[in-house]
Design a protein around this motif. Structure first.
Motif, mmCIF file in Angstrom:
data_model
loop_
_atom_site.group_PDB
_atom_site.id
_atom_site.type_symbol
_atom_site.label_atom_id
_atom_site.label_comp_id
_atom_site.label_asym_id
_atom_site.label_seq_id
_atom_site.Cartn_x
_atom_site.Cartn_y
_atom_site.Cartn_z
ATOM 1 N N CYS A 1 39.341 34.442 45.364
ATOM 2 C CA CYS A 1 39.073 33.945 44.636
ATOM 3 C C CYS A 1 38.294 32.446 44.737
ATOM 4 O O CYS A 1 38.763 31.962 45.524
ATOM 5 C CB CYS A 1 40.368 33.731 43.605
ATOM 6 N N HIS B 1 44.650 34.477 34.285
ATOM 7 C CA HIS B 1 44.941 35.793 34.987
ATOM 8 C C HIS B 1 46.270 36.238 34.530
ATOM 9 O O HIS B 1 46.423 37.435 34.099
ATOM 10 C CB HIS B 1 45.052 35.591 36.617
ATOM 11 N N HIS C 1 47.018 44.336 38.967
ATOM 12 C CA HIS C 1 46.361 43.168 38.619
ATOM 13 C C HIS C 1 46.873 42.140 39.164
ATOM 14 O O HIS C 1 46.030 41.229 39.729
ATOM 15 C CB HIS C 1 46.286 43.004 37.023
ATOM 16 N N CYS D 1 40.757 36.619 38.964
ATOM 17 C CA CYS D 1 40.457 35.480 39.298
ATOM 18 C C CYS D 1 40.193 34.649 38.235
ATOM 19 O O CYS D 1 39.669 33.405 38.281
ATOM 20 C CB CYS D 1 39.388 35.590 40.444
ATOM 21 N N GLU D 2 40.588 34.757 37.000
ATOM 22 C CA GLU D 2 40.419 33.903 36.010
ATOM 23 C C GLU D 2 41.430 32.707 36.054
ATOM 24 O O GLU D 2 42.573 32.805 36.103
ATOM 25 C CB GLU D 2 40.638 34.679 34.736
#
Length: 365
Positions: free
Chosen positions: A278, A217, A269, A147-148
């Protein structure tokens, strides 16, 4: 008597090797057949279809649902995907049609070994630099595994990651040189559909990631891929240095495992975003693209693993069954070349097979 016997033994041992090299050289100089040229055209046609489909998906889903990064509005090659698509299509035409047709009745271009070794060395440094910059730009210390979000600010770290994304896309054009070397050496069997498709669609697909989401992400793929490329090109650089280095290259087989591990990580991922909630929702079109690319390339390298290593195991079993040892028996030299590896692993240096042969002869003695 002893010196004469020694010389006679060496002559008997080395003669088959020279004959085999001369035979292979003669085959290399044989004009490219129409069947081979037609196969290359077939590969090029379908590589073009796959590349256009990649472009269409990005243009229809990503470009029409996400705003472009305003920081890149004046950058070269980011204002539109069409120049990148044109370059990829020209690459396909050059390596599957124009180049092979031009070289069809000509001898392979010699003297390229130093150039190819320099190219491999450059790729090692360039790939490791991208890996290091990606880590220092966020993945080593600051990015969350999940969740970047992409930071569109002008702070130093987001700008570093954005610049790196641009250079990563540029590196995929540099990778075209792999296939150019194949054309110049008339290695038509290496210019497979998988090889050409992989090289052609990467810059097209990456455009949409870099232009619309140059951070966060999805950049894990670039980080892992840069590391794998650094290791891969390092292997070929070292292998070209000769038999003294070969005992230290026992890790060759794990290159493919490393590649498949990379694509597995990228797939899960991206897939995890469908089950993890997120705080800042991430763009689904890009993550579907990441999963799709991971599946395609995982299949590609799985196919390579089966072809390269199961075939090698069968060869070893056959050698044992015939009472052979060290790859030399009954006056014949048996060796496993890198014909299959070159379909997906780029830039095996010219003369590499000869290095393998000499190494096996020394090992036998």
């Amino acid at each position: 008597m002893a010196p004469e016997k020694t010389e006679e033994k060496e002559a008997q041992t080395h003669t088959p090797t020279r004959e085999k090299m001369e035979k292979r050289e003669a085959q290399t100089h044989t004009p490219t057949s129409e069947t081979e040229l037609e196969q290359l055209k077939y590969n090029g046609k379908w590589a073009a279809v796959i590349t256009i489909l990649t472009f269409t998906y990005g243009d229809v889903t990503v470009a029409h649902s996400l705003p472009p990064d305003p920081r890149q509005k004046d950058w070269w090659m980011t204002w539109s995907p069409y120049p990148i698509l044109v370059i990829s299509m020209l690459y396909i035409a050059a390596v599957t049609c124009w180049g092979p047709r031009y070289m069809a009745k000509r001898k392979p271009i010699g003297g390229l070994r130093p150039l190819m070794m320099a190219y491999n060395a450059f790729q090692v440094v360039f790939s490791f630099w991208m890996f290091w910059e990606g880590g220092m730009g966020g993945w080593f210390f600051e990015y969350k595994l999940m969740c970047e979000p992409c930071d569109f600010s002008n702070n130093s770290k987001p700008v570093k990651m954005m610049n790196l994304g641009y250079w990563y896309m540029f590196s995929k054009f540099v990778d075209f040189i792999d296939t150019v070397f194949f054309v110049m050496h008339k290695k038509t069997s290496h210019i497979s559909l998988l090889h050409v498709s992989h090289h052609a669609l990467m810059p097209v697909g990456l455009y949409y990631g870099i232009r619309f989401q140059p951070g966060g992400h999805g950049t894990l793929m670039g980080l892992l891929n840069s590391f794998v490329h650094a290791v891969m090109y390092l292997y070929y650089l070292l292998a070209a240095m000769g038999p003294k280095v070969r005992p230290f290259l026992w890790w060759k087989k794990y290159l493919t495992t490393l590649q498949m591990t990379q694509f597995t990580i990228v797939f899960f991922h991206a897939l995890a975003l469908n089950v993890v909630e997120c705080e800042t929702p991430l763009p689904p079109p890009l993550h579907r693209w990441l999963m799709g690319q991971a599946v395609i390339f995982f299949g590609l390298f799985s196919d390579f693993y089966i072809k390269a290593y199961q075939r090698k195991d069968k060869t070893k079993q056959k050698i044992r069954a015939e009472g052979m040892s060290n790859g030399v028996a009954n006056g014949k030299l048996h060796t496993v070349t890198h014909e299959v590896m070159a379909d997906v692993f780029p830039c095996v240096p010219a003369g590499f097979d000869e290095v393998m042969i000499r190494d096996r002869i020394r090992a036998h003695h």
